[in-house]
Design an enzyme around this catalytic site. Structure first.
Site, short mmCIF file in Angstrom:
data_model
loop_
_atom_site.label_atom_id
_atom_site.label_comp_id
_atom_site.label_asym_id
_atom_site.label_seq_id
_atom_site.Cartn_x
_atom_site.Cartn_y
_atom_site.Cartn_z
N ASP A 131 0.80 -1.24 0.00
CA ASP A 131 0.00 0.00 0.00
C ASP A 131 0.83 1.29 0.00
OD1 ASP A 131 -2.17 -1.69 0.19
OD2 ASP A 131 -2.34 -1.51 2.36
N MET A 173 -5.74 -2.32 -5.20
CA MET A 173 -5.67 -2.28 -3.73
C MET A 173 -5.02 -0.98 -3.25
SD MET A 173 -4.69 -6.10 -2.48
CE MET A 173 -5.96 -7.34 -2.29
O1 F6P Z 1 -2.56 -4.02 3.24
C1 F6P Z 1 -2.39 -4.80 2.11
C2 F6P Z 1 -3.72 -5.16 1.49
O2 F6P Z 1 -3.48 -5.94 0.34
C3 F6P Z 1 -4.63 -3.97 1.16
O3 F6P Z 1 -4.27 -3.33 -0.03
C4 F6P Z 1 -5.97 -4.63 1.12
O4 F6P Z 1 -6.99 -3.71 1.42
C5 F6P Z 1 -5.87 -5.67 2.20
O5 F6P Z 1 -4.48 -5.93 2.40
C6 F6P Z 1 -6.56 -6.98 1.90
O6 F6P Z 1 -6.44 -7.79 3.01
P1 F6P Z 1 -6.76 -9.36 3.03
O7 F6P Z 1 -5.69 -10.07 2.24
O8 F6P Z 1 -6.72 -9.72 4.47
O9 F6P Z 1 -8.10 -9.52 2.40
#
Ligand code: F6P
Length: 326
Positions: A131, A173
């Protein structure tokens, strides 16, 4: 302050390409400087469940080029509780670990801050997230690779968008940050980016359509930051279908493929530099800091600053995209 003999290493939160390069760097640099290194599996969850193993220089061989994390990772709800952190501390002490290097994003470093204060444990963080939303570092480990992955995907979407004269909303993301969206839009020649940092009174969709963003082109790509608030790409596509039925609209949500893949050279080098710097930081007596990079120099950023979620996006990037997408 207790002398540090053994350093525990963990990866936490969402995995990011380059985390393995960071694990390798921290492990090897720790051993090089005379410390013992121990790997904690599945992040804080593994500390609570006592999943701890010795790391040697061989344990981290042949991983600099791989995505994911050999230490596994997790988002630990238990570590947010007092009881969870007590268990984690007990296990850490029993394993003879005197200090921690935590590789992760915002939530992971926030956890480290609380733990460090509660138990007076020397903790150093490395920014590991696609991010790029940690304050005090120009880039986070994984961001560059994810950006390149997105651009590769959008190049492919452009082929089909052009062939069909379509508008594509591509959701990327970034959680609450628009770095991936804004920069991938510039790099892929997209017509627009809808990012959280640019949420003004002006309706961003109205603005792009209003300036005639489709007049001179036979395809349009709008990169949209994921958003729990406004519903992301699906929401905008739905609006176009209702408000501008003359346009043929499609949505692509890139999802978790953005987190995978071989880390770029930039991320490998960043991870290697920050990893060795984390051991330097512990040797220098630094505590509760994230190691970051600013203008090619290593910096130590207090956890409290790094995790404030207020890393600004360079407004010039918005202007650049605006000017070049006419
Ligand atoms: O923080 C990294 C990230 O990929 C974000 O961009 C996204 O919102 C989140 O993690 C998704 O999380 P998970 O893999 O737990 O669904």
């Amino acid at each position: 302050m207790k002398e540090i003999k053994c350093i525990g290493i963990l990866t936490s939160g969402g995995d990011a390409p380059g985390m393995n390069a960071a694990v390798r760097a921290v492990t090897r640099s720790a051993i090089f400087n005379g410390f013992l290194a121990k790997g904690i599996y599945r992040g804080y969850e593994g500390l609570i469940n006592n999943e701890i193993q010795d790391l040697t220089t061989q344990s981290v061989s042949n991983i600099i080029q791989t995505g994911g994390t050999i230490l596994k990772t997790a988002r630990s709800a238990a570590f947010m509780t007092v009881e969870g952190r007590k268990k984690a501390h007990d296990n850490m002490v029993n394993a003879g670990i005197d200090a921690l290097v935590i590789i992760g994003g915002n939530g992971s470093l926030a956890g480290a801050r609380v733990f460090a204060e509660e138990y007076n444990v020397p903790c150093v963080g490395l920014p590991g997230t696609i991010d790029n939303d940690l304050y005090g570092t120009d880039s986070t480990i994984g961001y560059d690779t994810a950006l390149n992955t997105i651009v590769e995907c959008v190049d492919k979407i452009r082929d089909t968008a052009t062939s069909h004269d379509r508008i594509f909303f591509v959701e990327v993301m970034g959680r609450d940050a628009g770095f991936l969206a804004q920069n991938s839009a510039i790099a892929s020649g997209a017509e627009a980016a809808i990012i959280p940092e640019d949420q003004t009174d002006i309706d961003q969709l109205e603005y792009f359509i209003g300036r005639g963003f489709r007049k001179t082109k036979n395809s349009s790509i709008v990169i949209v930051s994921e958003s729990k608030k406004d519903g992301g790409a699906l929401h905008y596509a739905e609006r176009v279908r209702k408000e501008y039925p003359q346009y043929d609209v499609r949505v692509t949500i890139l999802g978790h493929l953005q987190r995978g893949g071989r880390p770029s050279a930039y991320d490998r080098i960043l991870a290697s530099r920050l990893g060795t710097a984390s051991i330097d930081a512990l040797i220098e007596g630094q505590r509760n800091v994230m190691v970051g990079i600013q203008n090619d120099e290593i910096v130590y950023v207090p956890f409290t600053k790094a995790i404030k979620r207020d890393k600004p996006i360079n407004k010039n990037l918005i202007k650049v995209l605006d000017e070049l997408s006419i």
